[in-house]
Motif scaffolding. Structure first.
Motif: not given
Length: 949
Positions: A547-565
């Motif tokens: 879903q996030l790939n579609v929304i951003t137009g990108f090819a891959g996502t990692t959910l590992q980072p646990n804050s914006g920073a």
């Protein structure tokens, strides 16, 4: 009207409000507004390719069925994560209560006294159990906290001339594997060399500045580190200890051994495992390092009447102030989880914690003793909760899984078993039965836990802890319920009124998104459980990534980072890895506009990059010609541009495609800060504007609540060429084919709260997401026009429109003696949290209403601001005794016998009619920040401890 459509409930303005809003703004339709706001060349040409929206009822059934695919085995895996009992009154009154989970970071202390007290309790718990002098109000997880400890010790080494060039950091081989991986990630860019070894045989050289130890060790052995720490001190080497907080109830504290920093996680203090998070990490150190300590510190001060008050202390340490000079980019904490962990300590008290720790230890010793009688060897000589058993791991695993039990299998003939507060005698007997089957022996039977203590006398804790009254009086459910409610009443959250914070997107956190977090089949899974037991999670996380790939137009996502920073850092580390894969090791220049978030330059520095600041033009946009000149000047070494879009000034910059193209032409990559993604979803996206990587704040745009300052989730989405470098995990591999080492502890970061964003996207669908963005822009422009003539908007787009937020000018009011802070404090009397104060422009307010606020609330806020504007007109430069300077006004002020102020009580507390039916009372008068910083106290100390000499 479709009453089952989630978008109807999420989006505030009603259909019959729109014509009034359009007329106020001066447009015929929402499409016209978007046309006048968003540059045409970045508009999406087609709808987002997402599945049709589910209703809330359909989603509730879907998430229950998906959760049933998770197999919740009894977990004895350990490695920093343990099943924990969440006390029901804490679950019901904090974890599931929007009065706690929808509050903002307590920058406005006067309306956050409840949360601040809860965090002070947390800090006190950490300080007293670790034996240290000062603690912060939580970090993200144990592994990243350990990395922050390394960074702190690396920073403070320069105070010792003998160590100013030392760059080696000793890491005990007993460290948790995920912590080692994060240390490897964080050490290389800043020039730290890790040396991994055995603490019992290691000899220090002069080129070492610090060391980190695990207490107890990763497989349970309890070491007496006193001799090692003493030897390190002789060599002027500072020590960090990663400690299990429950073990410190029984073990000598690291502080008593001479540690300089102590870190760990408070997960086992009543926080569910949640497949990896969120959990509040703790960080404690010596007071002499307070200026270098990362994260937020809650401190005691006084208010305008000299009464005790709390607030965030020493804020000049934060990256928003220090920028590229910061040693940490920490922006989000884990406040909601820290509040829960601190309340767990309050509820149980020292005796209750002692009982729990004893039960855990006795479960381990009883099992070890029974296994010994069965002829099975247990090798740990001293342990708290974890035993190391010699047996055929494959046979044990087969027998264990029949009983739905998970152990950790160290190697082919070694099994680690970590006990926890849920362990019963039945569980012990089931474990013994597993080993009997695996070894072909007869199982011992245990009728009660024994009373053996394997902890050596030198390590038995003798010092007291949690002696303060707050930890010794709220042990009945009635008492704790009322205490929690008392604190809640002191906090203004979204369940009371709009929180219009620019850049922070305080939108609705819908109940239907939140409910699954309490489901056992989602919150009780260990992050290192075998993948076949986590099929529900795997399906949900994979779908969310898509879903996030579609929304951003990108090819891959990692959910590992646990804050914006952390997402920022992950993005830059992926860019760094990409350049290095091409032999471009020299590319280390990060171009960052002057208006960028303070985390951007701090993150670039942490990633080993050199920050070059580019100018901002008078209209608030990036100075394109200055950027072009610097891109060409540094083209041979250019690594990236860090850009926020829409800009931090709340404007869609029309030159964005030109900007990204010039960076690519000069060899750099474009990192887009996703803080303002709330204004992109469904209309444009990072790929369309030419970015290569973006981070997303799931705790902003995608509806994870702020929780009083955290949790946050900051995944990164990347273009095809960056996918191979997405981060992995040492226990359960994730990421790309040539993945960088871990960014945070758990394979999928704070997986539990990813359910919220998954629900948000799934229930809104393409139309709902686009409509949300459109209504965020609509609401912002409505406020802009309603305040026009009373407050000037500092920046706007080429057709005079704001994006999803705007900055209003407050600096001219200094002629009346009024500062922007006075406006922020006066808004409390009107029942509102202030918009973002003095960011990104000093002396201004940045307002972001979000799509969730209805017309009535928008008007109420605008009426309050216009009323305050009239009060400003009544003030004079030499008048320090007016309604704004004296704000906020407390109930105690209003009910005093004497009233000698030059305005009425009615004007002070009830300046508008709506306040008579729904009044929020600030807990204290205006706090004295300078006093608190001069007299730093960050624990539940008696009042004498913070009296100024």
């Amino acid at each position: 009207m479709r009453t089952d459509a989630f978008a109807l409930r999420h989006i505030g303005p009603r259909e019959n409000d729109l014509q009034h809003m359009f007329k106020t703004i001066g447009v015929e339709s929402i499409d016209q507004l978007i046309y006048e706001t968003l540059p045409d060349d970045i508009r999406l040409k087609a709808p987002l390719n997402l599945e049709p929206a589910m209703t809330e009822y359909e989603y509730a059934n879907h998430i229950q069925q998906l959760g049933n695919k998770n197999k919740i085995y009894r977990s004895y895996i350990g490695l920093g994560y343990h099943p924990a009992i969440v006390p029901a009154p804490i679950q019901r009154n904090i974890f599931e209560n929007p009065g706690w989970y929808t509050a903002y970071t307590p920058y406005q202390a006067e309306i956050a006294q409840g949360r601040l007290e809860a965090l002070l309790n947390y800090q006190t718990t950490v300080i007293e159990l670790t034996g240290m002098e000062i603690a912060n109000a939580s970090l993200l997880d144990e592994s990243t906290a350990a990395a922050e400890a390394m960074a702190l010790l690396f920073d403070v080494r320069t105070r010792d001339k003998k160590k100013s060039n030392a760059n080696k950091f000793f890491v005990s081989e007993e460290i948790l594997p995920q912590t080692l991986s994060v240390l490897q990630t964080r050490s290389t860019p800043i020039g730290v060399e890790l040396i991994i070894g055995n603490h019992e045989t290691f000899e220090f050289g002069n080129d070492f500045f610090g060391a980190i130890l695990q207490y107890p060790g990763k497989y349970g052995q309890v070491y007496d580190y006193a001799a090692f720490i003493s030897k390190a001190k002789e060599n002027e080497i500072k020590i960090a200890v990663a400690a299990d907080i429950l073990s410190l109830v029984k073990l000598t504290s690291p502080g008593e051994m001479g540690a300089d920093v102590v870190v760990g996680t408070t997960q086992r203090f009543g926080i569910p495992m949640g497949y990896g998070g969120p959990h509040a990490a703790f960080f404690a150190t010596k007071e002499e390092y307070k200026r270098s300590m990362p994260g937020r510190i809650i401190g005691v001060t006084v208010d305008a009447n000299g009464n005790r008050a709390l607030r965030m202390a020493l804020q000049t340490r934060e990256q928003h102030i220090k920028r590229e000079k910061a040693t940490s980019n920490i922006c989000t904490a884990q406040v909601l989880l820290a509040v829960m962990a601190g309340m767990y300590a309050v509820y149980h008290g020292p005796q209750g914690l002692g009982y729990i720790a004893d039960k855990v230890h006795r479960s381990a010793t009883t099992t070890a003793g029974a296994l010994s009688k069965m002829g099975i060897t247990q090798t740990n000589t001293s342990f708290f909760d974890t035993i190391l058993v010699k047996a055929d791991a494959a046979k044990v695993k087969a027998a264990a899984e029949k009983k739905e039990i998970n152990f950790y299998y160290v190697d082919n003939d070694t099994v680690s078993i970590s006990f926890n507060e849920t362990t019963s005698t039945k569980d012990v007997n089931d474990i013994l039965a597993v080993f009997a089957e695996a070894t072909g022996t007869t199982a011992e039977t245990v009728s009660a836990l024994g009373d053996v203590n394997t902890i050596p006398a030198s390590l038995n804790r003798t010092s007291t802890f949690l002696t303060h009254d707050v930890f010794n009086k709220y042990h009945s459910e009635t008492a704790i319920m009322r205490y929690i409610k008392k604190l809640e009443r002191l906090d203004l959250a979204l369940n009371h009124s709009m929180i219009s914070l620019g850049s922070c997107t305080m939108k609705l956190n819908a109940a239907s998104e939140m409910l699954p977090l309490s489901m056992p089949n989602w919150n009780n899974l260990h992050p290192f459980a075998p993948l076949e037991q986590a099929q529900g999670y795997q399906a949900m996380l994979k779908k969310l990534e898509e879903q996030l790939n579609v929304i951003t137009g990108f090819a891959g996502t990692t959910l590992q980072p646990n804050s914006g920073a952390q997402g920022e850092y992950a993005g830059l580390m992926v860019i760094r890895a990409y350049h290095q894969s091409r032999g471009d090791h020299h590319r280390n220049i990060a171009l960052i506009p002057a208006s960028a978030h303070g985390t951007n330059p701090a993150t670039a520095t942490m990633a080993g990059m050199q920050v070059v600041v580019t100018k901002t033009s008078e209209n608030g946009n990036i100075d394109v010609e200055d950027l072009r000149a610097k891109a060409i000047q540094y083209k041979d070494n250019l690594a990236c541009l860090m850009v926020t879009y829409p800009s931090t000034h709340g404007v869609y910059e029309a030159s964005i495609i030109e900007i990204t193209k010039m960076i690519h032409e000069n060899g750099g990559q474009v990192y887009m800060d996703g803080a303002n993604m709330n204004a992109q979803v469904g209309l444009t996206n990072p790929a369309t504007i030419g970015a290569d990587v973006c981070h997303l704040n799931l705790h902003k745009t995608f509806a994870i609540p702020h929780g009083g300052g955290g949790p946050g989730v900051g995944p990164i989405c990347v273009a095809e060429h960056l996918v191979p470098f997405l981060p992995t995990n040492p226990v359960i591999p994730t990421g790309g084919s040539t993945a960088i080492t871990a960014i945070s502890a758990a394979p999928w970061g704070s997986a539990l709260v990813c359910l919220i964003s998954y629900g948000y996207i799934t229930m809104l669908g393409e139309e709902g997401l686009k409509s949300s963005t459109q209504h965020a822009i609509l609401n912002a422009n409505y406020i802009k026009e309603r305040l026009s003539g009373h407050f000037d908007t500092l920046y706007s787009g080429e057709m005079g429109r704001a994006a999803h937020e705007m900055i209003i000018e407050c600096r001219p009011f200094k002629a009346n003696g009024i500062e922007v802070t006075d406006i922020a404090k006066r808004l409390m009397d009107y029942g509102f949290h202030a918009p973002t104060v003095s960011f990104p422009v000093a002396g201004t307010l940045m307002i972001e209403p979000t799509e969730s606020e209805n017309l009535e609330e928008l008007d109420r806020f605008c009426d309050a601001m216009i009323s305050i504007r009239k009060e400003i007109e009544e003030a004079t430069a030499d008048d320090k005794n007016n309604v704004l300077k004296n704000s906020p006004h407390t109930l105690a002020m209003l009910t005093t016998d004497n009233w000698d102020l030059p305005y009425t009580r009615e004007k002070a507390a009830f300046p508008m009619e709506y306040l008579h039916e729904n009044k929020f009372w600030p807990g204290v008068r205006r706090v004295d920040d300078a006093y608190g910083d001069r007299n730093l106290v960050c624990s539940c100390a008696p009042i004498e401890a913070y009296m100024e000499n």
